[in-house]
Design an enzyme around this catalytic site. Structure first.
Site, PDB file in Angstrom:
ATOM      1  N   ARG A 137       0.802  -1.229   0.000  1.00 45.64           N
ATOM      2  CA  ARG A 137       0.000   0.000   0.000  1.00 45.64           C
ATOM      3  C   ARG A 137       0.834   1.278   0.000  1.00 45.64           C
ATOM      4  O   ARG A 137       0.623   2.174  -0.798  1.00 45.64           O
ATOM      5  CB  ARG A 137      -0.875   0.081   1.259  1.00 45.64           C
ATOM      6  CG  ARG A 137      -2.267  -0.378   1.084  1.00 45.64           C
ATOM      7  CD  ARG A 137      -2.792  -0.831   2.419  1.00 45.64           C
ATOM      8  NE  ARG A 137      -1.977  -1.950   2.852  1.00 45.64           N
ATOM      9  CZ  ARG A 137      -2.229  -3.208   2.528  1.00 45.64           C
ATOM     10  NH1 ARG A 137      -3.281  -3.496   1.837  1.00 45.64           N
ATOM     11  NH2 ARG A 137      -1.440  -4.186   2.921  1.00 45.64           N
ATOM     12  N   THR A 138       1.769   1.373   0.954  1.00 45.20           N
ATOM     13  CA  THR A 138       2.501   2.635   1.109  1.00 45.20           C
ATOM     14  C   THR A 138       3.337   2.911  -0.137  1.00 45.20           C
ATOM     15  O   THR A 138       3.416   4.045  -0.610  1.00 45.20           O
ATOM     16  CB  THR A 138       3.379   2.584   2.374  1.00 45.20           C
ATOM     17  OG1 THR A 138       2.549   2.183   3.460  1.00 45.20           O
ATOM     18  CG2 THR A 138       3.986   3.929   2.685  1.00 45.20           C
ATOM     19  N   ARG A 158      11.429   3.815   3.175  1.00 43.72           N
ATOM     20  CA  ARG A 158      10.959   2.965   4.280  1.00 43.72           C
ATOM     21  C   ARG A 158      12.122   2.078   4.694  1.00 43.72           C
ATOM     22  O   ARG A 158      12.814   1.526   3.851  1.00 43.72           O
ATOM     23  CB  ARG A 158       9.779   2.117   3.823  1.00 43.72           C
ATOM     24  CG  ARG A 158       9.518   0.948   4.745  1.00 43.72           C
ATOM     25  CD  ARG A 158       8.267   0.219   4.418  1.00 43.72           C
ATOM     26  NE  ARG A 158       7.098   1.001   4.780  1.00 43.72           N
ATOM     27  CZ  ARG A 158       5.887   0.477   4.939  1.00 43.72           C
ATOM     28  NH1 ARG A 158       5.679  -0.790   4.759  1.00 43.72           N
ATOM     29  NH2 ARG A 158       4.880   1.232   5.267  1.00 43.72           N
ATOM     30  N   LYS A 179      27.021  -4.879  -2.023  1.00 45.92           N
ATOM     31  CA  LYS A 179      28.476  -4.951  -2.230  1.00 45.92           C
ATOM     32  C   LYS A 179      29.224  -4.266  -1.096  1.00 45.92           C
ATOM     33  O   LYS A 179      30.423  -4.054  -1.185  1.00 45.92           O
ATOM     34  CB  LYS A 179      28.848  -4.253  -3.540  1.00 45.92           C
ATOM     35  CG  LYS A 179      28.242  -4.845  -4.784  1.00 45.92           C
ATOM     36  CD  LYS A 179      28.803  -4.095  -5.998  1.00 45.92           C
ATOM     37  CE  LYS A 179      28.059  -4.395  -7.268  1.00 45.92           C
ATOM     38  NZ  LYS A 179      28.366  -3.391  -8.304  1.00 45.92           N
ATOM     39  N   HIS A 193       5.370   6.376  11.474  1.00 52.85           N
ATOM     40  CA  HIS A 193       4.853   6.238  10.115  1.00 52.85           C
ATOM     41  C   HIS A 193       4.013   7.501   9.862  1.00 52.85           C
ATOM     42  O   HIS A 193       2.789   7.453   9.848  1.00 52.85           O
ATOM     43  CB  HIS A 193       4.009   4.965  10.034  1.00 52.85           C
ATOM     44  CG  HIS A 193       3.747   4.473   8.635  1.00 52.85           C
ATOM     45  ND1 HIS A 193       3.913   5.274   7.519  1.00 52.85           N
ATOM     46  CD2 HIS A 193       3.320   3.274   8.177  1.00 52.85           C
ATOM     47  CE1 HIS A 193       3.604   4.578   6.441  1.00 52.85           C
ATOM     48  NE2 HIS A 193       3.248   3.361   6.809  1.00 52.85           N
TER      49      HIS A 193
HETATM   50  N1  ASP Z   1       1.159  -0.966   7.023  1.00 58.64           N
HETATM   51  C1  ASP Z   1       1.407  -0.517   8.374  1.00 58.64           C
HETATM   52  C2  ASP Z   1       2.895  -0.285   8.615  1.00 58.64           C
HETATM   53  O1  ASP Z   1       3.668  -0.294   7.687  1.00 58.64           O
HETATM   54  C3  ASP Z   1       0.773  -1.386   9.388  1.00 58.64           C
HETATM   55  C4  ASP Z   1       1.257  -2.804   9.478  1.00 58.64           C
HETATM   56  O2  ASP Z   1       2.186  -3.203   8.778  1.00 58.64           O
HETATM   57  O3  ASP Z   1       0.677  -3.522  10.291  1.00 58.64           O
HETATM   58  O4  ASP Z   1       3.290  -0.059   9.747  1.00 58.64           O
END
Ligand code: ASP
Length: 357
Positions: free
Chosen positions: A88-89, A138, A117, A171
């Site tokens: 999703r993100t 991320r 590397k 987040h």
């Molecule tokens: N998608 C959210 C996160 O990246 C929640 C989860 O993974 O439970 O933190």
């Protein structure tokens, strides 16, 4: 205050509130340049971003409007650097970039980059900054986005960073979309102030809980109820922040009782990827922390049910068609609010808000 005026160790030692001014845009319009944690957003900025997201989704409805939006940032490129699983993100930032015409590149696995590397993360980030104008990242590592923001600001090519999830810590863009969803859910019946929000599930390790709990303190008299097994209850840094901000909260293990008091229920998954030993979470009895039709029957008519997703069995699929189930809309809201954040980061808030569409 600029990140170029402070050393990394000195910056690292500051409180989040003290860090905030260092992360703002040079134009001093209160909007973030680097988006690293939820504490950067005060009520005014949240309202501006929600208004901008509403405006972008409205403009995007017509072909002419969509083409106009696509032209706005057609001169910018963004790098999606995701070294932790995400669907999703990742996709919602990608779609947000596409709405604004930002072209993108991505690395989704450190094993496919030169980190494999032996290249340091600092060198990887500087490499990305040579080709792109923004990095959306991320990482499982807490504080990495912050370090990279400092590094880039102190390099010859300072470009903004958006933290798309850092370890168990924060987040911020998920919290933005959660707030946007709550604001929209209550906009026609009195707003978010004075509401009660219930958090349930793995509150200890859920980074979305920490970020959203903090953002809710920006609203007036929003009570927070934390429902979890003892082993996964909300950590003390979150409750300390609530105490500092004189926010009323309750710690509970009774989901049904909490749902009766709730205006919004925020369910979360057990974050067992952080287990110290394999299968540790499976030994915790979480059966009383799942939402089903019995809970739905207790939820107010104008209440709402949220989940950052992915879901396992914390919400029964039999709840999915209820109009109070907001998790699908939450995802779509995420795309619009992330488009708003990206546009604002590049300084296009005013242009979009005042354009003729
Ligand atoms: N998608 C959210 C996160 O990246 C929640 C989860 O993974 O439970 O933190």
């Amino acid at each position: 205050m600029k990140l170029t005026e402070i050393g990394w160790n000195e910056f690292k030692a500051l409180s989040l509130d003290e860090k905030r001014p260092y992360l703002e845009r040079e134009e001093k319009d209160s909007l973030p340049y680097h988006t690293l944690f939820a504490q950067q957003f005060d009520r005014g900025v949240l309202e501006r971003l929600c208004a901008l997201a509403n405006r972008i989704r409205f403009i995007n409805k017509s072909r002419e409007g969509a083409l106009y939006l696509k032209s706005i940032l057609a001169h910018k490129r963004a790098m999606l650097y995701f070294s932790q699983p995400s669907s999703r993100t990742f996709l919602s930032h990608l779609a947000a970039c596409q709405i604004l015409g930002v072209t993108t590149g991505s690395v989704r696995d450190a094993a496919t980059s030169s980190e494999f590397k032996g290249e340091s993360k600092e060198d990887s980030i500087r490499t990305f900054s040579s080709y792109f104008d923004m990095i959306i990242m991320r990482s499982p590592e807490q504080g990495l986005a912050e370090k990279m923001a400092w590094e880039l600001s102190n390099s010859s090519r300072s470009i903004p960073i958006i933290n798309a999830g850092s370890g168990k810590d924060q987040h911020p863009t998920q919290a933005l979309l959660d707030i946007y969803t709550l604001v929209r859910s209550f906009e026609n019946n009195g707003g978010l102030d004075g509401r009660t929000v219930v958090f349930c599930g793995d509150l200890l390790r859920g980074r979305t809980v920490r970020s959203l709990s903090y953002l809710l303190t920006r609203f007036k008299s929003v009570k927070q109820i934390f429902v979890a097994p003892d082993e996964l209850q909300v950590p003390s840094d979150v409750t300390a922040t609530l105490e500092e901000n004189s926010v009323e909260f309750e710690i509970s293990s009774d989901l049904k009782d909490a749902v009766k008091k709730a205006d919004a229920v925020y369910m979360t998954r057990i974050q067992d990827e952080w287990d110290a030993s394999k299968g540790a979470s499976a030994r915790i009895d979480t059966s009383a922390f799942k939402f089903n039709e019995e809970h739905l029957a207790l939820l107010k008519k104008e209440g709402c049910l949220l989940h950052p997703l992915p879901r396992r069995d914390e919400i029964s699929t039999s709840c999915d068609r209820d109009p109070r189930a907001m998790y699908w809309r939450q995802m779509r809201n995420g795309m619009w609010i992330r488009a708003a954040l990206i546009a604002a980061t590049f300084g296009y808030e005013r242009e979009i808000m005042t354009c003729g569409y």
